[in-house]
Design an enzyme around this catalytic site. Sequence first.
Site, PDB file in Angstrom:
ATOM      1  CE  LYS A 272       2.572   6.481 -10.125  1.00 36.45           C
ATOM      2  NZ  LYS A 272       1.613   5.656  -9.412  1.00 36.45           N
TER       3      LYS A 272
ATOM      4  CE  LYS B  33       0.089  -5.919 -13.495  1.00 36.90           C
ATOM      5  NZ  LYS B  33       0.359  -6.156 -12.082  1.00 36.90           N
TER       6      LYS B  33
ATOM      7  CE  LYS C 285       8.868  -0.891  -8.057  1.00 29.70           C
ATOM      8  NZ  LYS C 285       9.023  -1.146  -6.628  1.00 29.70           N
TER       9      LYS C 285
END
Length: 339
Positions: free
Chosen positions: A197, A115, A200
């Site tokens: 995977k 990140k 969302k």
Amino acid sequence: MEDNKKVVFSGIQPSGSPTIGNYIGAIRNYVALQEEYECFYSVVDMHAITVRQNPAELRQATRNLIALLIACGLDPDKSTLYVQSHVPAHAELCWILNCFTYMGELSRMIQFKEKSKGNENSVVVGLLDYPVLQVADILLYQTDLVPIGADQKQHLEITRDVAIRFNNAFSPTFKVPEILIPEVGARIMSINDPTKKMSKSSDDPNSYILILDKPEDIKRKIKRAVTDSDNEIYFDEENKPGVSNLITIYSVMTGKTIDESVKDLSALGGYGAFKENVADAVIAALEPVQKRYNDLISDKGYIDSVMYNNAMKASYVANKTLSKVKRKVGFADLPRPKA
Ligand code: TRP
């Protein structure tokens, strides 16, 4: 709290609407666990703000997620389903544990490295500290088991390390938790790229199916799902990842085994009818959940009372651990003035 039951804790972020991947891999498992364990499930809004959120959306998403989890079968009288920021003990224990966690441990975390890549100087401290808040979440409830995906393994390892470090520095204070990785159907893949995977947070809404997607959207998305060109229906995750993913989805949604599902689905002939049947199974399984959700979300008073009562229940348990911790590290008791 019943002392003989083992304690389960998990957290779920209120960012984005949950997909059938979340339903199959996590939420169904939470529901199953509540029969046997003392469960705490936290909507982790404090973790969510480690990336910038729209405040109105976050507030709404938090309530919506509480309603959705109940619609999926979590019983707020059995499980303590609550909002993390309603229990200040999380932030307080996080601070104390910050003083027992090493910079090296945090800066080596895979998620942090991913990140922060490319913006090392402007990455927020909260992102580095994210795992310590998660450690605090888990340790506050004297948790035995943490049901989470394999991607959370490192977070559980650091939880155990910090718990052991603290216990050794003082005296046994925290239960050292174990990870509980769900077995079957744990990994639902993206429907238009079955090597990834289902997520969302993907930019492409055609890659996932939301629990709250309308039937026509579910049909359209599954019709477009990526398969392969041999037009044969059998289960082989390596060579037929797209077809196998749809078979897995069908199997979980109907409660049938993979073998039974292949039998059902291969009798139909080509991929067109195959996909239609998968879509119908998903729609049928989600229909009662969606109906319950719509009823719940319009019942403001009910959601309010769940949020309030469960925050009180969680605080009671969390504060017991927090008081012990404060004494051990040497914080002075707050003297009660004599009346
Ligand atoms: N980091 C977890 C995730 O992204 C969410 C989480 C926060 C969590 N606190 C937790 C999971 C405590 C398990 C236990 O999925």
